[in-house]
Design an enzyme around this catalytic site. Structure first.
Site, PDB file in Angstrom:
ATOM      1  N   LYS A  28       8.000   4.739   5.204  1.00 52.73           N
ATOM      2  CA  LYS A  28       8.318   4.944   3.789  1.00 52.73           C
ATOM      3  C   LYS A  28       7.055   5.455   3.087  1.00 52.73           C
ATOM      4  CE  LYS A  28      10.992   2.201   0.482  1.00 52.73           C
ATOM      5  NZ  LYS A  28      11.263   0.822   0.093  1.00 52.73           N
TER       6      LYS A  28
HETATM    7  C1  E4P Z   1      13.876   0.465  -2.184  1.00 51.23           C
HETATM    8  O1  E4P Z   1      13.561   0.890  -1.103  1.00 51.23           O
HETATM    9  C2  E4P Z   1      13.106  -0.499  -2.953  1.00 51.23           C
HETATM   10  O2  E4P Z   1      12.504  -1.397  -2.038  1.00 51.23           O
HETATM   11  C3  E4P Z   1      13.951  -1.321  -3.885  1.00 51.23           C
HETATM   12  O3  E4P Z   1      15.300  -0.895  -3.876  1.00 51.23           O
HETATM   13  C4  E4P Z   1      13.360  -1.431  -5.242  1.00 51.23           C
HETATM   14  O4  E4P Z   1      14.184  -2.242  -6.017  1.00 51.23           O
HETATM   15  P1  E4P Z   1      13.690  -2.910  -7.386  1.00 51.23           P
HETATM   16  O5  E4P Z   1      13.668  -1.861  -8.434  1.00 51.23           O
HETATM   17  O6  E4P Z   1      14.729  -3.958  -7.673  1.00 51.23           O
HETATM   18  O7  E4P Z   1      12.337  -3.486  -7.108  1.00 51.23           O
END
Ligand code: E4P
Length: 217
Positions: A83
């Site tokens: 990522k």
């Molecule tokens: C996605 O890969 C992120 O880890 C996640 O969906 C972020 O979510 P949040 O905005 O609730 O922190």
């Protein structure tokens, strides 16, 4: 539509994976911090629990360092997806990962223009953050619709991974908008099974069945 779990809690993951409905997992530095565990250990454990893609995020901000971190993360298990943030450096790293055959999830996507660049860089997944856009007064789901149209116009293979999901309605709307996958916090995932009319209907059926005095087995 693939359903991923957005978590580093392996007990919760084990429980939900038993349903056979968890296609993959996403993590991020905040979730790793929340686990209180060494990142490589958690990622390895998650990769043992699910066969599908497991996103592990780099912590570096420069492309060369992202590449070094990403190669190490990709070495943890065959189903690791590296990522990277949707920055200029992140997309330079994404293009190189694509050349090396390493799968990527380009995260922190907040505009269709960013998503277009991620696809051109060869991202495997792009993660538009629905909930955070909504919190900001913008239209998170509208972004999914725009990205879907752009990717379809040009036959991009990059998969749209709806992220920052806050409720079951977000999952439904993302599916209607054509997202390929959604990454869902465990609490919201558990809520997807539920409807008050299902509970009420089942209660009635069980009570009527008990009155028959029968047994199927
Ligand atoms: C996605 O890969 C992120 O880890 C996640 O969906 C972020 O979510 P949040 O905005 O609730 O922190």
């Amino acid at each position: 539509m693939q359903l991923f779990l957005d978590t580093t809690d392996t007990a919760v993951l084990k429980d939900l994976a038993a349903t056979g409905l968890v296609d993959g997992v996403t993590t991020n530095p905040s979730l790793i911090a929340k686990s209180g565990r060494p990142m490589l250990e958690v990622i390895a454990e998650i990769c043992d629990l699910v066969e599908g893609p497991v996103s592990a995020e780099v912590a570096a901000v420069e492309a060369a360092a992202m590449l070094a971190e990403g190669r190490k993360l990709a070495g943890v298990a065959a189903n690791v997806v590296v990522k990277v943030p949707l920055t200029r450096e992140g997309l330079i790293a994404t293009a190189e990962f694509a050349r090396e055959g390493i799968q990527t999830n380009v995260t922190l996507c907040f505009s269709a223009a960013q998503a277009l660049l991620a696809a051109k860089a060869g991202a495997t997944f792009v993660s538009p953050f629905i909930g955070r856009l909504d919190d900001h007064g913008a239209d998170g789901m509208g972004l999914i619709t725009e990205i879907r149209a752009i990717y379809d116009n040009y036959d991009f293979d990059t998969e749209i991974l709806a992220a920052s999901i806050r409720n079951p309605a977000h999952v439904t709307a993302a599916a209607l908008a054509g997202a390929d996958c959604a990454t869902i916090p465990p609490g919201v995932f558990a809520d997807l099974f539920k409807h008050p009319l299902t509970e009420k209907g089942l209660e009635q059926f069980m009570s009527d069945w008990a009155k028959t005095g029968q047994s199927i087995l």
